[in-house]
Motif scaffolding. Structure first.
Motif, PDB file in Angstrom:
ATOM      1  N   THR A   1       1.077  -1.264   0.088  1.00 14.78           N
ATOM      2  CA  THR A   1       0.025   0.072  -0.160  1.00 14.78           C
ATOM      3  C   THR A   1       0.892   1.268   0.048  1.00 14.78           C
ATOM      4  N   PHE A   2       0.771   2.138  -1.095  1.00 12.38           N
ATOM      5  CA  PHE A   2       1.518   3.338  -1.056  1.00 12.38           C
ATOM      6  C   PHE A   2       0.419   4.656  -0.696  1.00 12.38           C
ATOM      7  N   THR A   3       1.162   5.491   0.195  1.00  8.74           N
ATOM      8  CA  THR A   3       0.354   6.620   0.388  1.00  8.74           C
ATOM      9  C   THR A   3       1.108   8.050   0.078  1.00  8.74           C
ATOM     10  N   ASP A   4       0.589   9.316  -0.211  1.00  9.59           N
ATOM     11  CA  ASP A   4       1.351  10.354  -0.216  1.00  9.59           C
ATOM     12  C   ASP A   4       1.766  10.742   1.287  1.00  9.59           C
ATOM     13  N   GLU A   5       2.652  11.456   1.604  1.00 14.45           N
ATOM     14  CA  GLU A   5       3.201  11.906   2.945  1.00 14.45           C
ATOM     15  C   GLU A   5       2.248  12.508   3.652  1.00 14.45           C
ATOM     16  N   ASP A   6       1.148  13.018   3.057  1.00  8.01           N
ATOM     17  CA  ASP A   6       0.037  13.477   3.931  1.00  8.01           C
ATOM     18  C   ASP A   6      -1.244  12.391   4.056  1.00  8.01           C
ATOM     19  N   LEU A   7      -0.949  11.495   3.721  1.00  7.02           N
ATOM     20  CA  LEU A   7      -1.716  10.255   3.919  1.00  7.02           C
ATOM     21  C   LEU A   7      -3.164  10.294   3.168  1.00  7.02           C
ATOM     22  N   GLN A   8      -3.130  11.283   2.276  1.00  9.04           N
ATOM     23  CA  GLN A   8      -4.421  11.510   1.854  1.00  9.04           C
ATOM     24  C   GLN A   8      -4.893  10.619   0.609  1.00  9.04           C
ATOM     25  N   ASN A   9      -3.809  10.046  -0.242  1.00  8.81           N
ATOM     26  CA  ASN A   9      -4.142   9.008  -1.311  1.00  8.81           C
ATOM     27  C   ASN A   9      -3.580   7.842  -1.211  1.00  8.81           C
ATOM     28  N   LYS A  10      -4.309   6.953  -1.235  1.00  6.37           N
ATOM     29  CA  LYS A  10      -3.785   5.603  -1.383  1.00  6.37           C
ATOM     30  C   LYS A  10      -3.928   4.712  -2.435  1.00  6.37           C
ATOM     31  N   ASP A  11      -2.857   3.898  -2.828  1.00  7.55           N
ATOM     32  CA  ASP A  11      -2.902   3.110  -4.056  1.00  7.55           C
ATOM     33  C   ASP A  11      -2.439   1.663  -3.397  1.00  7.55           C
TER      34      ASP A  11
ATOM     35  N   SER B   1       9.700  13.750  -5.817  1.00  9.21           N
ATOM     36  CA  SER B   1       8.577  13.016  -5.224  1.00  9.21           C
ATOM     37  C   SER B   1       8.584  12.008  -4.146  1.00  9.21           C
ATOM     38  N   VAL B   2       8.184  11.721  -3.180  1.00  7.13           N
ATOM     39  CA  VAL B   2       8.259  10.942  -1.818  1.00  7.13           C
ATOM     40  C   VAL B   2       7.036  10.393  -1.501  1.00  7.13           C
ATOM     41  N   GLN B   3       6.467   8.933  -1.475  1.00  5.63           N
ATOM     42  CA  GLN B   3       5.621   8.434  -0.940  1.00  5.63           C
ATOM     43  C   GLN B   3       6.087   7.361   0.100  1.00  5.63           C
ATOM     44  N   LEU B   4       5.066   7.144   1.122  1.00  2.00           N
ATOM     45  CA  LEU B   4       5.284   6.177   2.035  1.00  2.00           C
ATOM     46  C   LEU B   4       4.645   4.841   1.513  1.00  2.00           C
ATOM     47  N   TRP B   5       5.270   3.612   2.102  1.00  2.00           N
ATOM     48  CA  TRP B   5       4.563   2.535   1.686  1.00  2.00           C
ATOM     49  C   TRP B   5       5.018   1.291   2.676  1.00  2.00           C
ATOM     50  N   ASN B   6       3.957   0.475   2.809  1.00  2.34           N
ATOM     51  CA  ASN B   6       4.184  -0.851   3.385  1.00  2.34           C
ATOM     52  C   ASN B   6       3.652  -2.161   2.897  1.00  2.34           C
ATOM     53  N   ALA B   7       4.111  -3.187   3.410  1.00  2.05           N
ATOM     54  CA  ALA B   7       3.738  -4.420   2.462  1.00  2.05           C
ATOM     55  C   ALA B   7       3.471  -5.673   3.420  1.00  2.05           C
TER      56      ALA B   7
END
Length: 414
Positions: free
Chosen positions: A145-155, A225-231
């Protein structure tokens, strides 16, 4: 007097040639480690190999199994210009003490983006010369799961990894394609993956909490660009059906347009060349790496199926609406893959909303590429979003088999 000037000119020219020759020689053959510095201060590393060929340098960019060849390299004095064969970008660097330093320059239509670049020779490792012994092996399929740094958008994506010791390769599959050939290292409980293809520069980092969980992931893309992710490990992880993301609006069965080809000749699906044929419509752009993978596949597909009654047509959505600039970039792709089918210049940009306006029968365009499959009656039968390229392994094989099975069924229809 004229003779002296002439000889001075000859001597000066020879001096320049010898100087350039010396710099070409100093541009050392072998494996290099390159780094792109993001605005966050992190470095996106990749490797390339330099060789000599007919007095010129040839570069091969290494990403896992992929070998991306770059032939347009110019050395003038200490200046080195490396033009990417696709994607309208280049590396401009200076050679000093055997090292390269400069910028990767991306041309984005109305602006250029500069990313600091450096490279050193004789370095075959990517992240560590001596990585720590890996604590875990993470080969297999993951739900990421990927999200923007502001946690607004999830992919939600699917990660596919193959690990041997410290070495790891793989990719992430998304609803609009994949991140192509990623290569990296597992060091202790830390994961590092990267790639560079002239269009995209990616760095993925993460902490492997255990053999089933990756946390604190960060995805750096391009300059800033920077995104956060976990798996989490999930061998049954899968994406939404790629044939369900883009559809025709109610009341439509066909799709209609008229765009110019590279010679400005208008082309429409109502033209005689498409009558009674199964038509594959490729919505793409020369800037799009997944489109590059799809184009490579469609070229071979076309050679096999054209004689059976299949036509392929590419609609190029470029980063500029200037016809001449778009044509130049599209021709690079056409020549790179020896594309035998027509590529049309749409006059729209690569903005998804702008692209959708040009094809009002569609519900929208979710991503590039999007592939529209049209039967012999001219009716749209399927619309596929994205493309799972060869970097996805079995997913690529499964898609091509499914795709060609569908085409054979449409060809058999009366």
């Amino acid at each position: 007097m004229k003779i002296k000037i002439y000889y001075s000119f000859i001597i000066g020219a020879l001096a320049v040639l010898l100087s350039s020759f010396n710099y070409v020689s100093a541009l050392k053959n072998g494996i290099w480690l390159a780094k792109l510095k993001t605005t966050s201060g992190n470095y996106i590393p990749f490797n390339f190999e330099l060789k000599d060929s007919a007095g010129k340098k040839l570069m091969t960019i290494i990403n896992g199994k992929e070998r991306f060849k770059v032939t347009d390299i110019t050395v003038k004095g200490d200046s080195v210009l490396i033009k990417m064969p696709l994607f309208d970008s280049e590396i401009r660097a200076a050679l000093s003490s055997g090292f390269l330093r400069g910028n990767w320059v991306r041309h984005l239509g109305n602006r250029n983006v500069l990313v600091p670049f450096s490279a050193e020779p004789d370095v075959s490792w990517r992240f560590f010369s001596s990585p720590a012994k890996p604590k875990y092996t993470i080969s297999g399929r993951w739900s990421a799961t990927f999200t923007d740094e502001d946690l607004q958008n999830k992919d939600v994506t699917v990660g596919e990894f193959k690990q041997t010791g410290n070495d790891i390769t793989g990719t992430f599959l998304t609803t609009t394609g994949d991140y192509r050939f990623l290569q990296g290292t597992v060091s202790g409980d830390e994961l590092y993956l990267s790639c560079f293809d002239g269009s995209h520069a990616f760095l993925f980092t993460g902490k492997i909490s255990n053999s089933q969980t990756i946390t604190n992931g960060k995805f750096y893309s391009g300059a800033s660009s920077v995104q956060l992710w976990n798996a989490v490990k999930n061998e049954n992880a899968k994406l939404p059906d790629a044939y369900s993301l883009t559809v025709l609006k109610p009341g439509y069965k066909k799709i209609d347009f008229t765009f110019p080809d590279l010679n400005k000749k208008p082309v429409s699906l109502t033209d005689d060349q498409f009558k009674n044929k199964v038509v594959i419509l490729q919505i793409m752009g020369s800037w799009c790496p997944n489109c590059m993978d799809e184009t490579a596949y469609l070229v071979d597909f076309y050679k096999k199926y054209h004689v059976k009654g299949v036509a392929v047509l590419g609609l190029a959505y470029e980063r500029t609406t200037d016809f001449a600039t778009s044509k130049k970039n599209i021709e690079q792709l056409k020549n790179r893959f020896n594309v035998p089918y027509d590529l049309l210049v749409t006059g729209y940009t690569n903005n998804k909303n702008e692209a959708a306006k040009s094809l009002p029968a569609l519900s929208g365009i979710v991503g590039f590429p999007t592939t529209i499959i049209i039967d012999k009656k001219g009716d749209v039968r399927k619309i596929h979003t994205g493309f799972s390229g060869p970097g996805t392994g079995d997913h690529y094989t499964e898609f091509t088999h499914e795709f060609e099975t569908l085409i054979n069924q449409l060809l058999a229809e009366k």
